[in-house]
Design a protein around this motif. Structure first.
Motif, PDB file in Angstrom:
ATOM      1  N   MET A   1     -33.515 -49.363  -2.130  1.00 52.94           N
ATOM      2  CA  MET A   1     -32.704 -50.145  -1.235  1.00 52.94           C
ATOM      3  C   MET A   1     -32.235 -49.236  -0.106  1.00 52.94           C
ATOM      4  O   MET A   1     -31.734 -48.149  -0.325  1.00 52.94           O
ATOM      5  CB  MET A   1     -31.524 -50.736  -2.001  1.00 52.94           C
ATOM      6  N   SER A   2     -32.375 -49.669   1.120  1.00 48.78           N
ATOM      7  CA  SER A   2     -32.016 -48.834   2.254  1.00 48.78           C
ATOM      8  C   SER A   2     -30.507 -48.825   2.468  1.00 48.78           C
ATOM      9  O   SER A   2     -29.772 -49.655   1.962  1.00 48.78           O
ATOM     10  CB  SER A   2     -32.720 -49.348   3.519  1.00 48.78           C
ATOM     11  N   THR A   3     -30.053 -47.884   3.274  1.00 50.74           N
ATOM     12  CA  THR A   3     -28.631 -47.756   3.559  1.00 50.74           C
ATOM     13  C   THR A   3     -28.120 -48.965   4.324  1.00 50.74           C
ATOM     14  O   THR A   3     -27.001 -49.410   4.109  1.00 50.74           O
ATOM     15  CB  THR A   3     -28.381 -46.473   4.375  1.00 50.74           C
ATOM     16  N   ALA A   4     -28.940 -49.530   5.217  1.00 50.92           N
ATOM     17  CA  ALA A   4     -28.525 -50.695   5.992  1.00 50.92           C
ATOM     18  C   ALA A   4     -28.274 -51.898   5.088  1.00 50.92           C
ATOM     19  O   ALA A   4     -27.375 -52.687   5.324  1.00 50.92           O
ATOM     20  CB  ALA A   4     -29.578 -51.036   7.034  1.00 50.92           C
ATOM     21  N   ASN A   5     -29.078 -52.041   4.040  1.00 52.33           N
ATOM     22  CA  ASN A   5     -28.903 -53.170   3.131  1.00 52.33           C
ATOM     23  C   ASN A   5     -27.648 -53.039   2.284  1.00 52.33           C
ATOM     24  O   ASN A   5     -27.026 -54.029   1.938  1.00 52.33           O
ATOM     25  CB  ASN A   5     -30.121 -53.321   2.216  1.00 52.33           C
ATOM     26  N   THR A   6     -27.264 -51.850   1.912  1.00 49.74           N
ATOM     27  CA  THR A   6     -26.070 -51.664   1.093  1.00 49.74           C
ATOM     28  C   THR A   6     -24.808 -51.597   1.940  1.00 49.74           C
ATOM     29  O   THR A   6     -23.729 -51.900   1.451  1.00 49.74           O
ATOM     30  CB  THR A   6     -26.177 -50.394   0.242  1.00 49.74           C
ATOM     31  N   ARG A  11     -19.355 -53.473   3.815  1.00 55.24           N
ATOM     32  CA  ARG A  11     -18.469 -53.799   4.937  1.00 55.24           C
ATOM     33  C   ARG A  11     -17.800 -55.147   4.724  1.00 55.24           C
ATOM     34  O   ARG A  11     -16.605 -55.293   4.988  1.00 55.24           O
ATOM     35  CB  ARG A  11     -19.252 -53.813   6.253  1.00 55.24           C
ATOM     36  N   ARG A  12     -18.575 -56.139   4.271  1.00 52.11           N
ATOM     37  CA  ARG A  12     -17.995 -57.468   4.022  1.00 52.11           C
ATOM     38  C   ARG A  12     -16.937 -57.404   2.939  1.00 52.11           C
ATOM     39  O   ARG A  12     -15.891 -58.035   3.050  1.00 52.11           O
ATOM     40  CB  ARG A  12     -19.091 -58.464   3.644  1.00 52.11           C
ATOM     41  N   SER A  13     -17.197 -56.642   1.895  1.00 50.35           N
ATOM     42  CA  SER A  13     -16.228 -56.518   0.811  1.00 50.35           C
ATOM     43  C   SER A  13     -14.959 -55.823   1.285  1.00 50.35           C
ATOM     44  O   SER A  13     -13.842 -56.230   0.938  1.00 50.35           O
ATOM     45  CB  SER A  13     -16.834 -55.754  -0.358  1.00 50.35           C
ATOM     46  N   ALA A  16     -13.043 -58.260   3.442  1.00 44.49           N
ATOM     47  CA  ALA A  16     -12.365 -59.257   2.605  1.00 44.49           C
ATOM     48  C   ALA A  16     -11.128 -58.657   1.950  1.00 44.49           C
ATOM     49  O   ALA A  16     -10.064 -59.286   1.917  1.00 44.49           O
ATOM     50  CB  ALA A  16     -13.325 -59.806   1.553  1.00 44.49           C
ATOM     51  N   ALA A  17     -11.245 -57.440   1.437  1.00 46.45           N
ATOM     52  CA  ALA A  17     -10.097 -56.777   0.814  1.00 46.45           C
ATOM     53  C   ALA A  17      -8.989 -56.541   1.836  1.00 46.45           C
ATOM     54  O   ALA A  17      -7.799 -56.741   1.532  1.00 46.45           O
ATOM     55  CB  ALA A  17     -10.532 -55.463   0.182  1.00 46.45           C
ATOM     56  N   ALA A  18      -9.360 -56.138   3.039  1.00 46.69           N
ATOM     57  CA  ALA A  18      -8.362 -55.909   4.088  1.00 46.69           C
ATOM     58  C   ALA A  18      -7.646 -57.205   4.459  1.00 46.69           C
ATOM     59  O   ALA A  18      -6.428 -57.208   4.674  1.00 46.69           O
ATOM     60  CB  ALA A  18      -9.031 -55.300   5.319  1.00 46.69           C
ATOM     61  N   ILE A  19      -8.383 -58.306   4.518  1.00 52.66           N
ATOM     62  CA  ILE A  19      -7.768 -59.598   4.840  1.00 52.66           C
ATOM     63  C   ILE A  19      -6.803 -60.017   3.737  1.00 52.66           C
ATOM     64  O   ILE A  19      -5.685 -60.463   4.013  1.00 52.66           O
ATOM     65  CB  ILE A  19      -8.853 -60.668   5.080  1.00 52.66           C
ATOM     66  N   ILE A  20      -7.208 -59.863   2.492  1.00 51.75           N
ATOM     67  CA  ILE A  20      -6.334 -60.224   1.372  1.00 51.75           C
ATOM     68  C   ILE A  20      -5.062 -59.390   1.392  1.00 51.75           C
ATOM     69  O   ILE A  20      -3.954 -59.907   1.226  1.00 51.75           O
ATOM     70  CB  ILE A  20      -7.076 -60.068   0.033  1.00 51.75           C
ATOM     71  N   ILE A  21      -5.203 -58.096   1.619  1.00 51.85           N
ATOM     72  CA  ILE A  21      -4.032 -57.217   1.665  1.00 51.85           C
ATOM     73  C   ILE A  21      -3.138 -57.574   2.849  1.00 51.85           C
ATOM     74  O   ILE A  21      -1.913 -57.628   2.718  1.00 51.85           O
ATOM     75  CB  ILE A  21      -4.470 -55.739   1.709  1.00 51.85           C
ATOM     76  N   ALA A  22      -3.733 -57.844   4.003  1.00 52.66           N
ATOM     77  CA  ALA A  22      -2.942 -58.175   5.185  1.00 52.66           C
ATOM     78  C   ALA A  22      -2.175 -59.483   4.999  1.00 52.66           C
ATOM     79  O   ALA A  22      -0.987 -59.571   5.344  1.00 52.66           O
ATOM     80  CB  ALA A  22      -3.849 -58.266   6.409  1.00 52.66           C
TER      81      ALA A  22
END
Length: 135
Positions: A1-6, A11-13, A16-22
């Motif tokens: 699996m390439s770095t771009a795929n991971t 980034r999305r996770s 999402a975590a930043a939005i929940i915390i905010a």
């Protein structure tokens, strides 16, 4: 699996975590002065139900097709769709309970709805995976 795929799911996770915390921090900051504590708890419960809905849509797509060892691809897809829709409805039920149920019972009702949806999804996946191997 390439770095771009991971990197993209990471980034999305993190987003999402930043939005929940905010949102949680904003509700905690607003709670005593600008909004009632009960409303703050209700909104936090509704937000957590929305998180369940988002993940319920994504998880069945990301699962490894282990059930295909014992069932057809169509049966596997049907079980994934059932699990996804059941968990989406469970998350919506959780959010709705926090928004509309009496405050003292909102957590219990929401948790029961979500637990029921989870049990249905797991039972369907187990039943599909335990089927006979395709000929």
């Amino acid at each position: 699996m390439s770095t771009a795929n991971t990197a993209s799911p990471l980034r999305r996770s993190l987003l999402a975590a930043a939005i929940i915390i905010a949102v949680s921090a904003a509700l905690a900051w607003l709670a005593p002065v600008y909004i009632s504590t009960d409303l703050s708890h209700r909104l936090l419960g509704a937000m957590l139900g929305a998180v369940v809905v988002v993940y319920a849509d994504a998880i069945p797509k990301a699962l490894v097709a282990r059930a295909r060892l014992r069932c057809t691809a169509a049966q596997d897809q049907a079980a994934r769709r059932f699990a996804g829709w059941t968990l989406v409805l469970g998350g919506l039920g959780y959010s709705t309970a926090w928004l509309l149920a009496p405050f003292a019972m909102a957590g219990l009702i929401g948790g029961a709805v979500l637990a029921f949806a989870l049990i249905l999804a797991v039972l369907r996946c187990v039943r599909t995976g335990a089927g006979n191997a395709p000929s």
